[in-house]
Design an enzyme around this catalytic site. Structure first.
Site, PDB file in Angstrom:
ATOM      1  CE  LYS A  37      -0.294  -0.282   5.049  1.00  0.00           C
ATOM      2  NZ  LYS A  37      -1.122  -0.734   6.174  1.00  0.00           N
ATOM      3  CE1 TYR A 262      11.705  31.395  -0.946  1.00  0.00           C
ATOM      4  CE2 TYR A 262      11.567  29.044  -0.489  1.00  0.00           C
ATOM      5  CZ  TYR A 262      11.424  30.107  -1.364  1.00  0.00           C
ATOM      6  OH  TYR A 262      11.002  29.878  -2.640  1.00  0.00           O
ATOM      7  CG  MET A 311       7.405  22.743  -2.681  1.00  0.00           C
ATOM      8  SD  MET A 311       6.162  23.526  -3.724  1.00  0.00           S
ATOM      9  CE  MET A 311       5.349  24.590  -2.540  1.00  0.00           C
TER      10      MET A 311
HETATM   11  C1  LIG Z   1      -0.305  -1.706   6.932  1.00  0.00           C
HETATM   12  C2  LIG Z   1      -0.872  -2.988   7.386  1.00  0.00           C
HETATM   13  C3  LIG Z   1      -0.054  -4.129   7.562  1.00  0.00           C
HETATM   14  C4  LIG Z   1       1.458  -4.080   7.459  1.00  0.00           C
HETATM   15  O1  LIG Z   1       1.996  -3.653   8.677  1.00  0.00           O
HETATM   16  P1  LIG Z   1       3.580  -3.588   8.911  1.00  0.00           P
HETATM   17  O2  LIG Z   1       3.712  -3.167  10.321  1.00  0.00           O
HETATM   18  O3  LIG Z   1       4.098  -2.572   7.963  1.00  0.00           O
HETATM   19  O4  LIG Z   1       4.114  -4.960   8.638  1.00  0.00           O
HETATM   20  C5  LIG Z   1      -0.663  -5.332   7.854  1.00  0.00           C
HETATM   21  N1  LIG Z   1      -2.007  -5.408   8.000  1.00  0.00           N
HETATM   22  C6  LIG Z   1      -2.820  -4.342   7.881  1.00  0.00           C
HETATM   23  C7  LIG Z   1      -4.287  -4.509   8.090  1.00  0.00           C
HETATM   24  C8  LIG Z   1      -2.284  -3.096   7.586  1.00  0.00           C
HETATM   25  O5  LIG Z   1      -3.086  -2.026   7.484  1.00  0.00           O
END
Ligand SMILES: *Cc1c(COP(=O)(O)O)cnc(C)c1O
Length: 366
Positions: A37, A262, A311
């Site tokens: 993700k 800045y 930035m």
């Molecule tokens: C982000 C997430 C993980 C991964 O967690 P880590 O600590 O990065 O291994 C696993 N399960 C769910 C539901 C998550 O949201």
């Protein structure tokens, strides 16, 4: 095409090393879900998924469009969408993504869609809340879930899962064990009445480290894949995957009393040499790193960030460093450097990694 000179190089060997490190802690039959993700924790989920697809059993993303990006890149591995959202359920099906259904609103919406299509045994995942109080059904919802599921063959529960609230913190061991026990109880109730046995999973990275016994059928590895364990000792056994580099755009020699950046935040006490580097807070470097709190490496020497982080750029002090315009700059290439940046930024490595913006060019080196 992104031809930015500020590049995040993803180290494929390191990813594989880290994956194998966690595999060794698990039973050979335990499945691995790689969490990709947030652009693969600030890198490139497509590149990471393409690299890992023959090495893991599942991928997870948070949102539907993140899953679509993987499918559009021809990733065939099952993809669990952790937070699919009702308006995206048709896209979930169109892209063969697997939704996490965590309350009756989304569960019923998906069942309605599955009836109308109609779908056949479409894989769904049920999340139960065992104490994080974020997303998930309660165990008291089980009877109604089972009744609904028994009336349809349009969906099939691929897995039942939960998420730990404090798996990294051994002071919270009692709480965590209670979560695991609750989960096992929920799974048992579902198994008893459902007539088949979906996969079970509850462990994230630090869960694997601290509670490997609760690995059930699958584990969900995120931060560990990207090189971070529960503590420094473990992190040292992992390899850094995210390396951010750039090059010096310009060097200035400034006189005492002149200022840099800045708000004229840096004032030269002596004749100084500064280097301007094309990476700034829009690329993910916190403004907290400015004013000599953070540094980069130029020709193996620490160059402190002077003045405010802009930035799109930072200026660093290279008065004592032999360097030229066009020389390479390392913003981070070790876990220590990343941890240091996170500490100075008053945050955790998760945020430092995921803050790396989409503007930065991404490459995966095998
Ligand atoms: C982000 C997430 C993980 C991964 O967690 P880590 O600590 O990065 O291994 C696993 N399960 C769910 C539901 C998550 O949201």
């Amino acid at each position: 095409m992104n031809n930015h000179v500020t590049v995040l190089e993803i180290d494929g060997n390191a990813l594989e090393h880290n994956l194998n490190y966690f595999k060794k802690k698990l039973n050979p039959e335990t499945k691995i879900l790689a969490v990709v993700k947030a652009f693969g924790y600030g890198s490139d989920s497509v590149k990471i998924a393409a690299f890992l697809q023959d090495k893991v059993d599942y991928f997870a993303v948070a949102y539907t469009h993140e899953g679509i990006a993987l499918r559009e890149a021809d990733i065939k591995t099952p993809i669990l969408v952790l937070h699919p959202q009702i308006q995206n359920l048709q896209s979930i099906v169109n892209y063969r993504l697997e939704p996490n259904l965590y309350n009756f609103k989304i569960f019923e919406a998906f069942l309605k869609l599955s009836d109308e299509a109609p779908l056949m045994n479409y894989p769904i995942h049920l999340k139960f809340n065992t104490g994080l109080n974020r997303l998930g059904f309660w165990h008291t919802d089980i009877p109604k879930i089972i009744t609904t599921l028994k009336e349809t063959n349009h969906v099939k529960v691929a897995s039942i899962f939960s998420h730990l609230a404090a798996s990294e913190d051994l002071e919270e061991q009692d709480f965590t064990i209670n979560q695991i026990n609750n989960f096992a109880y929920i799974a048992q109730q579902v198994y008893k009445h459902l007539g088949y046995e979906p996969m079970l999973h509850i462990l994230n990275t630090s869960g694997i480290v601290n509670y490997a016994k609760a690995q059930f059928d699958m584990v969900r590895v995120g931060i560990g894949l990207y090189g971070f364990g529960n503590d420094d000792k473990e992190t040292a056994l992992l390899k850094n995957t995210h390396n951010l580099t750039s090059i010096i755009s310009q060097i200035h020699i400034i006189k005492p009393g002149e200022t840099v950046g800045y708000n004229r935040a840096f004032v030269a006490k002596r004749q100084s040499k500064t280097a301007t580097i094309p990476v700034g807070h829009a690329d993910g470097l916190s403004r907290r790193l400015g004013n000599k709190k953070g540094y980069v490496l130029i020709n193996n020497q620490k160059a402190k960030i002077i003045g405010n982080v802009c930035m799109d750029m930072i200026m660093v002090d290279v008065t004592k460093i032999e360097c030229n315009e066009g020389d390479q700059v390392i913003i981070f290439n070790t876990q220590d450097m990343l941890k240091n940046i996170a500490d100075i930024s008053e945050t955790i490595v998760y945020e430092t990694l995921t803050a790396i913006s989409q503007r930065v060019k991404k490459m995966l080196k095998k």
